[in-house]
Write a protein that holds these residues in place. Sequence first.
Motif, PDB file in Angstrom:
ATOM      1  N   LEU A   1       0.856  -1.170  -0.095  1.00  0.00           N
ATOM      2  CA  LEU A   1      -0.051  -0.015   0.025  1.00  0.00           C
ATOM      3  C   LEU A   1       0.978   1.229   0.115  1.00  0.00           C
ATOM      4  O   LEU A   1       1.838   1.421   0.996  1.00  0.00           O
ATOM      5  N   VAL A   2       0.800   2.148  -1.101  1.00  0.00           N
ATOM      6  CA  VAL A   2       1.569   3.105  -1.238  1.00  0.00           C
ATOM      7  C   VAL A   2       0.869   4.429  -0.611  1.00  0.00           C
ATOM      8  O   VAL A   2      -0.222   4.766  -0.911  1.00  0.00           O
ATOM      9  N   PRO A   3       1.494   5.156   0.400  1.00  0.00           N
ATOM     10  CA  PRO A   3       0.726   6.251   1.029  1.00  0.00           C
ATOM     11  C   PRO A   3       0.772   7.418   0.156  1.00  0.00           C
ATOM     12  O   PRO A   3       1.915   7.611  -0.660  1.00  0.00           O
ATOM     13  N   ASN A   4      -0.022   8.178   0.265  1.00  0.00           N
ATOM     14  CA  ASN A   4      -0.050   9.683  -0.360  1.00  0.00           C
ATOM     15  C   ASN A   4       0.437   9.218  -2.108  1.00  0.00           C
ATOM     16  O   ASN A   4       1.683   9.618  -2.644  1.00  0.00           O
ATOM     17  N   ALA A   5      -0.374   8.359  -2.700  1.00  0.00           N
ATOM     18  CA  ALA A   5       0.108   7.755  -4.009  1.00  0.00           C
ATOM     19  C   ALA A   5       0.115   8.833  -4.943  1.00  0.00           C
ATOM     20  O   ALA A   5       0.889   8.613  -5.910  1.00  0.00           O
ATOM     21  N   GLN A   6      -0.681  10.048  -5.050  1.00  0.00           N
ATOM     22  CA  GLN A   6      -0.618  10.897  -6.048  1.00  0.00           C
ATOM     23  C   GLN A   6       0.760  11.773  -5.925  1.00  0.00           C
ATOM     24  O   GLN A   6       1.246  11.934  -7.190  1.00  0.00           O
ATOM     25  N   ALA A   7       1.270  11.556  -4.868  1.00  0.00           N
ATOM     26  CA  ALA A   7       2.628  12.246  -4.964  1.00  0.00           C
ATOM     27  C   ALA A   7       3.819  11.255  -5.137  1.00  0.00           C
ATOM     28  O   ALA A   7       4.887  11.792  -5.246  1.00  0.00           O
ATOM     29  N   ASN A   8       3.531  10.196  -5.175  1.00  0.00           N
ATOM     30  CA  ASN A   8       4.549   9.153  -4.981  1.00  0.00           C
ATOM     31  C   ASN A   8       4.574   7.780  -6.040  1.00  0.00           C
ATOM     32  O   ASN A   8       5.570   7.114  -6.094  1.00  0.00           O
ATOM     33  N   LEU A   9       3.677   7.786  -7.080  1.00  0.00           N
ATOM     34  CA  LEU A   9       3.729   6.868  -7.950  1.00  0.00           C
ATOM     35  C   LEU A   9       4.358   7.496  -9.084  1.00  0.00           C
ATOM     36  O   LEU A   9       3.927   8.488  -9.786  1.00  0.00           O
ATOM     37  N   ALA A  10       5.561   7.108  -9.414  1.00  0.00           N
ATOM     38  CA  ALA A  10       6.367   7.515 -10.645  1.00  0.00           C
ATOM     39  C   ALA A  10       6.094   6.424 -11.756  1.00  0.00           C
ATOM     40  O   ALA A  10       6.669   5.151 -11.454  1.00  0.00           O
ATOM     41  N   LYS A  11       5.453   6.789 -12.742  1.00  0.00           N
ATOM     42  CA  LYS A  11       5.262   5.816 -13.981  1.00  0.00           C
ATOM     43  C   LYS A  11       6.595   5.619 -14.729  1.00  0.00           C
ATOM     44  O   LYS A  11       7.625   6.575 -14.911  1.00  0.00           O
ATOM     45  N   ILE A  12       7.011   4.172 -14.769  1.00  0.00           N
ATOM     46  CA  ILE A  12       8.148   3.602 -15.484  1.00  0.00           C
ATOM     47  C   ILE A  12       8.078   3.815 -16.917  1.00  0.00           C
ATOM     48  O   ILE A  12       7.086   3.234 -17.522  1.00  0.00           O
ATOM     49  N   PRO A  13       8.920   4.433 -17.702  1.00  0.00           N
ATOM     50  CA  PRO A  13       9.040   4.531 -19.211  1.00  0.00           C
ATOM     51  C   PRO A  13       9.208   3.076 -19.807  1.00  0.00           C
ATOM     52  O   PRO A  13       9.812   2.433 -19.122  1.00  0.00           O
ATOM     53  N   GLY A  14       8.422   2.843 -20.838  1.00  0.00           N
ATOM     54  CA  GLY A  14       8.342   1.592 -21.263  1.00  0.00           C
ATOM     55  C   GLY A  14       9.671   1.000 -21.783  1.00  0.00           C
ATOM     56  O   GLY A  14       9.847  -0.375 -21.347  1.00  0.00           O
ATOM     57  N   GLU A  15      10.688   1.826 -22.129  1.00  0.00           N
ATOM     58  CA  GLU A  15      11.911   1.148 -22.407  1.00  0.00           C
ATOM     59  C   GLU A  15      12.845   0.850 -21.164  1.00  0.00           C
ATOM     60  O   GLU A  15      13.961   0.376 -21.479  1.00  0.00           O
ATOM     61  N   LEU A  16      12.305   0.945 -20.015  1.00  0.00           N
ATOM     62  CA  LEU A  16      13.197   0.863 -18.716  1.00  0.00           C
ATOM     63  C   LEU A  16      12.746  -0.463 -18.099  1.00  0.00           C
ATOM     64  O   LEU A  16      11.616  -0.583 -17.862  1.00  0.00           O
ATOM     65  N   SER A  17      13.776  -1.334 -17.815  1.00  0.00           N
ATOM     66  CA  SER A  17      13.290  -2.606 -17.049  1.00  0.00           C
ATOM     67  C   SER A  17      13.057  -2.382 -15.356  1.00  0.00           C
ATOM     68  O   SER A  17      13.771  -1.287 -15.301  1.00  0.00           O
ATOM     69  N   ASP A  18      12.433  -3.289 -14.925  1.00  0.00           N
ATOM     70  CA  ASP A  18      12.313  -3.170 -13.483  1.00  0.00           C
ATOM     71  C   ASP A  18      13.801  -2.969 -12.727  1.00  0.00           C
ATOM     72  O   ASP A  18      14.066  -2.409 -11.894  1.00  0.00           O
ATOM     73  N   GLU A  19      14.892  -4.030 -13.263  1.00  0.00           N
ATOM     74  CA  GLU A  19      15.787  -4.040 -12.807  1.00  0.00           C
ATOM     75  C   GLU A  19      16.747  -2.677 -12.963  1.00  0.00           C
ATOM     76  O   GLU A  19      17.836  -2.232 -12.187  1.00  0.00           O
ATOM     77  N   GLN A  20      16.252  -2.058 -13.972  1.00  0.00           N
ATOM     78  CA  GLN A  20      17.165  -0.661 -14.331  1.00  0.00           C
ATOM     79  C   GLN A  20      16.770   0.592 -13.307  1.00  0.00           C
ATOM     80  O   GLN A  20      17.442   1.417 -13.381  1.00  0.00           O
ATOM     81  N   VAL A  21      15.393   0.207 -12.711  1.00  0.00           N
ATOM     82  CA  VAL A  21      14.780   1.477 -11.907  1.00  0.00           C
ATOM     83  C   VAL A  21      14.913   1.105 -10.327  1.00  0.00           C
ATOM     84  O   VAL A  21      14.975   2.017  -9.595  1.00  0.00           O
ATOM     85  N   VAL A  22      14.964   0.021 -10.053  1.00  0.00           N
ATOM     86  CA  VAL A  22      14.794  -0.479  -8.555  1.00  0.00           C
ATOM     87  C   VAL A  22      15.733   0.291  -7.581  1.00  0.00           C
ATOM     88  O   VAL A  22      15.381   0.643  -6.734  1.00  0.00           O
TER      89      VAL A  22
END
Length: 299
Positions: A77-98
């Motif tokens: 559960l992400v608190p204050n989701a509007q301020a905290n969910l950053a969409k990941i660009p399609g060309e980036l993998s999970d491993e590249q951003v974690v």
Amino acid sequence: MLVIGHEPVGVIEELGQGVTGYKIGERVLVGAITPYGQCRACLSAQWAQCGHGEGVEAIGGWRFGNTINGAQAEYLLVPNAQANLAKIPGELSDEQVVLLADIASTGFSGAESANIRIGDFVVIFAQGPIGLCATAGAKLMGASFVIGVDGDPVRMKMAKRVGADIVLDPKEINVAEEVKRLTGGGADVAIEALGLQETFENALRTLRPGGRLSSLGVYSGKLQIPYDAFAAGIGDYKIVTTLCPGGKERMRRLMSMVQSKRFDPTPLLTHKFSLDRIVDAYDLFGSRKDGVLKVAITP
Ligand SMILES: [Zn+2]
């Protein structure tokens, strides 16, 4: 008891009321620090010291695994989701951003808080994952000469890979003397990325008068400053501290650095485990075997 884990990448499974601009199924990165975005601290750009509600609170922005359940679970559960969910660009993998959620954000902030200027001599104490990102950050900010300090062979090698010009082993050499020799009188900036009296003090001793000590370490007990390392208090030194900046705009900026290939965090992600083998992952991480730096856990 709380579930720990503050470096989350995932897919939106459900959206809370009032969260707009997101769709179920979208991939998102969430910073380790999840600011509210509307309190006095946040609106003063000190998201990590976010107050719960109106004011300011030391370390208040750190919620995952600290005041609420964290990311090492099937759902988060992400608190204050509007301020905290950053969409990941399609060309980036999970491993590249974690590793951007905490490690890179924290390490870079060590360089940013020090106000590194083009041509600065910078020394970074400890080359763990955060110190390595501070090293990369120092180079990105325009340091002309970057000195890493660490005695672990794996970390020494990685320090060079991410941007250190030279790496000093504190077991082999008097680091303060050597930095003063290499820089002709002392570093402009020292970054402390361990959290010990000894490294804090040595970082101070490597500086030129008027130099900046940027501290990322988490200390316990008492931290002391010997007068001789501090020109008795009148050497124009600056000491700054930073907790990992969070929020979706910080994450967007860091992802943009990966997209543009100015920064590649993937060499630091040395191992991958499934959630049901997390105990093995911790054993490996704790033992520092097999060249481990950071471990990714997948559900
Ligand atoms: Zn806040």
